[in-house]
Design a protein around this motif. Structure first.
Motif, PDB file in Angstrom:
ATOM      1  N   CYS A 121      10.233  -3.716  -2.963  1.00  0.00           N
ATOM      2  CA  CYS A 121       9.063  -4.291  -3.626  1.00  0.00           C
ATOM      3  C   CYS A 121       9.484  -5.558  -4.349  1.00  0.00           C
ATOM      4  O   CYS A 121      10.660  -5.766  -4.610  1.00  0.00           O
ATOM      5  N   CYS A 122       8.470  -6.366  -4.656  1.00  0.00           N
ATOM      6  CA  CYS A 122       8.747  -7.549  -5.469  1.00  0.00           C
ATOM      7  C   CYS A 122       7.998  -7.402  -6.786  1.00  0.00           C
ATOM      8  O   CYS A 122       7.289  -6.430  -7.001  1.00  0.00           O
ATOM      9  N   CYS A 139       4.238  -6.652  -6.380  1.00  0.00           N
ATOM     10  CA  CYS A 139       3.675  -5.417  -5.818  1.00  0.00           C
ATOM     11  C   CYS A 139       4.319  -4.139  -6.345  1.00  0.00           C
ATOM     12  O   CYS A 139       3.915  -3.045  -5.968  1.00  0.00           O
ATOM     13  N   CYS A 170       8.058 -11.115   0.555  1.00  0.00           N
ATOM     14  CA  CYS A 170       8.283  -9.702   0.278  1.00  0.00           C
ATOM     15  C   CYS A 170       7.935  -8.893   1.524  1.00  0.00           C
ATOM     16  O   CYS A 170       6.857  -9.058   2.095  1.00  0.00           O
ATOM     17  N   ARG A 203       7.038  -5.995   1.750  1.00  0.00           N
ATOM     18  CA  ARG A 203       5.971  -5.041   1.482  1.00  0.00           C
ATOM     19  C   ARG A 203       4.613  -5.729   1.344  1.00  0.00           C
ATOM     20  O   ARG A 203       3.639  -5.327   1.973  1.00  0.00           O
ATOM     21  N   CYS A 204       4.519  -6.785   0.542  1.00  0.00           N
ATOM     22  CA  CYS A 204       3.208  -7.382   0.262  1.00  0.00           C
ATOM     23  C   CYS A 204       3.045  -8.776   0.855  1.00  0.00           C
ATOM     24  O   CYS A 204       1.972  -9.367   0.774  1.00  0.00           O
TER      25      CYS A 204
HETATM   26 ZN    ZN Z   1       5.861  -7.505  -2.859  1.00  0.00          ZN
END
Ligand code: ZN
Length: 314
Positions: free
Chosen positions: A33-34, A37, A89, A91-92
């Motif tokens: 994650c960053c 997020c 990222c 993830r997001c």
């Molecule tokens: Zn992220």
């Protein structure tokens, strides 16, 4: 001078080629994650926060990765920091800045994970080990400088094993296919063709068959579905979290006494793969019958059948 010919663009390409690999070798993280997020991740995965107090402290300043990665001979720290601004990222998909959170899933503590494990254990009780009636196949991308022997088709040494669909880093699993065409496509149909070994497994093995049709259990359907998961941008993004669940399935299967997992190919319609998860246990049970070159010039099996030394077939 060669050095004069290395452009910033070359360095940037090198950076993208190496960054993910370096990152995996340092963290082997399942989820990243960053700052943008991480809060949302924690909200939707309450187990993470409750079960793993380390999550919040397991964060890293991305600029500090320079000293941990083996870039220093090729890229300066300034260039590295400049290139970081290209990363998003996993993830997001937002631009990375500042801090990232590499996270390893603690599946064992989730009730859902226990349910999956229970289901795989139940299936195990209904299945007996059997000798596979057909040969299986394993391929390597063809290199005409190599004289291939059976040993080329065994699993790589533990220290070279990266994370895969059904294995953690350092864990040897032999990835096989039921058809030569399938191995070829699993290696992304290389132009130079592939060398394929026809292999028999001489001992009975117990197979978790994820291709079975079942409507009885949502859990089984989910496990089957997991075998088809593949990220749409596979090979492009720098992190591949989509194997987290399949690796967990492999852990459960090993614990439940399975030796192999049969799953459909996502690269070749109707192709079937077999991951031999009990590789080290069966290392003396392989018989390599023949090794042959396969390429796709007209979807036909081509050329060469290399007779192996007598010792291989005995
Ligand atoms: Zn992220």
């Amino acid at each position: 001078m060669i050095e004069d010919e290395i452009t910033l663009q070359d360095k940037l390409e090198f950076f993208h080629l190496v960054f993910a690999e370096e990152f995996d070798s340092i963290f082997s993280a399942d989820i990243i994650c960053c700052e943008e997020c991480v809060d949302e991740f924690i909200k939707y995965w309450p187990g993470v926060y409750i079960n793993d107090q380390d999550f919040q402290t397991y964060s890293i300043q991305i600029s500090s990765l320079y000293s941990m990665m083996r870039f220093s001979d090729f890229i300066t720290e300034d260039e590295f920091n400049q290139f970081l601004s290209d990363l998003v990222c996993p993830r997001c998909n937002q631009k990375l800045r500042g801090i990232i959170y590499p996270y390893n899933m603690q599946f064992n503590e989730h009730p859902f994970a226990l349910e999956v494990f229970q289901e795989i254990t139940n299936i195990s009780q209904t299945i007996d080990p059997e000798i596979l009636s057909d040969a299986v196949y394993r391929a390597r991308i063809f290199n005409n400088e190599i004289v291939y022997t059976a040993a080329d088709f065994f699993a790589p040494p533990k220290e070279k094993v990266a994370e895969g669909r059904y294995n953690h880093a350092g864990k040897q699993v032999l990835y096989l296919s039921e058809e030569p065409e399938t191995c070829f496509h699993e290696l992304r149909s290389p132009q130079e063709g592939v060398m394929i070994a026809n292999i028999r497994i001489k001992k009975p093995i117990k197979v978790l068959d994820l291709t079975m049709q079942s409507h009885e259990s949502n859990i089984i359907n989910l496990i089957r579905w997991s075998s088809l998961m593949s990220s749409p941008n596979e090979g492009e993004g720098w992190h591949k979290p989509h194997y987290v669940f399949t690796r967990f399935i492999a852990d459960c299967a090993i614990a439940a006494g399975f030796h192999a997992i049969k799953y459909p190919s996502v690269r070749f319609d109707e192709g079937m793969n077999l991951a031999l998860i009990s590789y080290s246990e069966h290392i003396n049970d392989f018989q390599v019958n023949e090794i042959f070159l396969f390429n796709d010039s007209n979807t036909k099996i081509e050329i060469l059948k290399q007779r192996l030394m007598e010792s291989l077939s005995s």
